[in-house]
Enzyme design. Structure first.
Site, mmCIF file in Angstrom:
data_model
loop_
_atom_site.group_PDB
_atom_site.id
_atom_site.type_symbol
_atom_site.label_atom_id
_atom_site.label_comp_id
_atom_site.label_asym_id
_atom_site.label_seq_id
_atom_site.Cartn_x
_atom_site.Cartn_y
_atom_site.Cartn_z
ATOM 1 C CE LYS A 16 0.767 1.612 4.337
ATOM 2 N NZ LYS A 16 1.466 2.839 4.629
ATOM 3 C CG ASP A 144 -1.026 -0.036 7.624
ATOM 4 O OD1 ASP A 144 -1.905 0.826 7.847
ATOM 5 O OD2 ASP A 144 0.192 0.219 7.593
HETATM 6 O O1 C5P Z 1 -0.640 -0.977 14.042
HETATM 7 P P1 C5P Z 1 0.802 -1.195 13.829
HETATM 8 O O2 C5P Z 1 1.339 -2.362 14.609
HETATM 9 O O3 C5P Z 1 1.207 -1.255 12.396
HETATM 10 O O4 C5P Z 1 1.518 0.091 14.415
HETATM 11 C C1 C5P Z 1 2.888 0.107 14.712
HETATM 12 C C2 C5P Z 1 3.176 1.308 15.574
HETATM 13 O O5 C5P Z 1 3.000 2.513 14.811
HETATM 14 C C3 C5P Z 1 2.254 1.486 16.764
HETATM 15 O O6 C5P Z 1 2.729 0.748 17.859
HETATM 16 C C4 C5P Z 1 2.328 2.982 17.011
HETATM 17 O O7 C5P Z 1 3.542 3.313 17.673
HETATM 18 C C5 C5P Z 1 2.428 3.526 15.597
HETATM 19 N N1 C5P Z 1 1.102 3.904 15.052
HETATM 20 C C6 C5P Z 1 0.493 5.041 15.542
HETATM 21 N N2 C5P Z 1 -0.730 5.404 15.057
HETATM 22 C C7 C5P Z 1 -1.345 4.681 14.093
HETATM 23 C C8 C5P Z 1 -0.729 3.527 13.569
HETATM 24 C C9 C5P Z 1 0.508 3.154 14.078
HETATM 25 O O8 C5P Z 1 1.039 5.718 16.424
HETATM 26 N N3 C5P Z 1 -2.533 5.077 13.631
#
Ligand code: C5P
Length: 308
Positions: A16, A144
């Site tokens: 993406k 994602d």
């Molecule tokens: O959801 P995911 O595991 O991909 O997110 C990784 C990190 O990215 C989260 O732990 C957070 O620190 C950050 N993040 C965030 N806000 C989001 C998505 C991700 O702060 N909307």
């Protein structure tokens, strides 16, 4: 083994990019409120789930896949294990992951592998779960993952997992410039927080003009509305990205930006011929590891092969 179930299922799952990534304030749960427009590209990873006489789920990484985590932190493996646990599946599976999406590159490579593993194991184990059930499970693994299942072009709200399809016309041709290094998503968000510590970060909103341009298939207007609130943070951590983006604009890109949390950069080309010129020119700068042409939108994780 149940004869009605396949012996192996192969799934393609897309990378993406965020055509717009508006980042709001840090929430109490550690995530940031987002207003984003995702687009899925025809740069795909492949997961094959093979029936296994054992009861465990195991992962093999195909050669040439880059520095992918091999153990329990691998998102494809986590996804299959979560599915098995939640639905009390007795069978095991052998997952074979073959990657072309850059690892830790800001293109949701790990999340899309989780999406692929969910679709593959759902079919391998005959669970018959619907897309929204897989999506709900996927959101537990990463913000994602639901988009990796959904594909196309979509608005993402909340932490990115709440999706609404966006109408688009035609195909967009991108040049994807991968980096020599990777960036950690949490570190980029933490840098965003530091850079914005002295101001009130407003609630993010996707500009209507971008959505209208996507609907019309107006590539020039889409190019001018590309925006990423994480870009300044990524550039502060990798200053050379700024030079790469400038080079892309000099070579006539309709728009240029860091993809997600970076360090991959994406450039909107005028047409396939221009994309070829742009890719050659960007490769020649020495500022990127590779420059590949990719088109979008494409569907989300889908079965491309199955064997009885
Ligand atoms: O959801 P995911 O595991 O991909 O997110 C990784 C990190 O990215 C989260 O732990 C957070 O620190 C950050 N993040 C965030 N806000 C989001 C998505 C991700 O702060 N909307």
């Amino acid at each position: 083994m149940d004869v009605a179930l396949p012996s192996s299922v192969g799934v393609d799952s897309p990378a993406k990019i965020n055509l717009f990534l508006g980042v709001g304030p840090l929430r109490a749960d550690g995530y940031h409120e987002l207003a984003t427009v995702f687009q899925a590209l025809d740069m795909v990873d492949h997961v094959t789930a093979v029936a296994d006489p054992g009861t465990a789920v195991q992962l093999e990484i195909a050669p040439g896949s880059g520095r992918v985590p091999k153990g329990g932190t691998n998102l494809a493996l986590k996804a299959a294990r979560l599915l098995k646990r939640k639905y009390k599946v007795k069978q095991g599976a052998r997952l074979i992951l073959s990657k072309s999406i850059p690892v830790a590159g800001g293109m949701a490579g790990g999340s899309t592998d989780a999406a692929a593993a969910l679709v593959a194991c759902n079919a391998l184990w005959g669970l018959g779960l619907a897309l929204d059930e897989l999506s709900e499970l996927g959101a537990e693994l990463g913000s994602d993952v639901p988009f990796g299942l959904h594909g196309g072009t979509a608005l993402g709200a909340s932490r990115g997992e709440v999706l609404t399809p966006v109408l688009t016309t035609g195909t967009f041709v991108w040049v994807v410039a991968t980096s020599f290094t990777s960036l950690s998503t949490p570190e980029v968000y933490a840098t965003f927080d530091r850079l914005n510590a002295t101001r009130d970060v407003p609630a993010p909103a996707v500009p209507r003009a971008l959505l209208a341009a996507l609907r019309r298939g107006d590539h020039e207007a889409v190019g001018t509305h590309l925006h990423n609130d994480l870009q300044a943070a990524a550039i502060s951590m990798r200053p050379e990205l700024d030079l790469l983006l400038e080079a892309g604009i000099d070579y006539g890109a309709l728009g240029a930006m860091v993809s997600g949390s970076g360090p991959t950069c994406v450039f909107l080309a005028k047409d396939p011929e221009h994309a070829m010129e742009l890719a050659v020119a960007l490769s020649g700068t020495g500022l990127c590891r590779s420059a590949k042409i990719a088109t979008g939108p494409v569907p989300g994780a889908r079965i491309t092969r199955a064997q009885d």
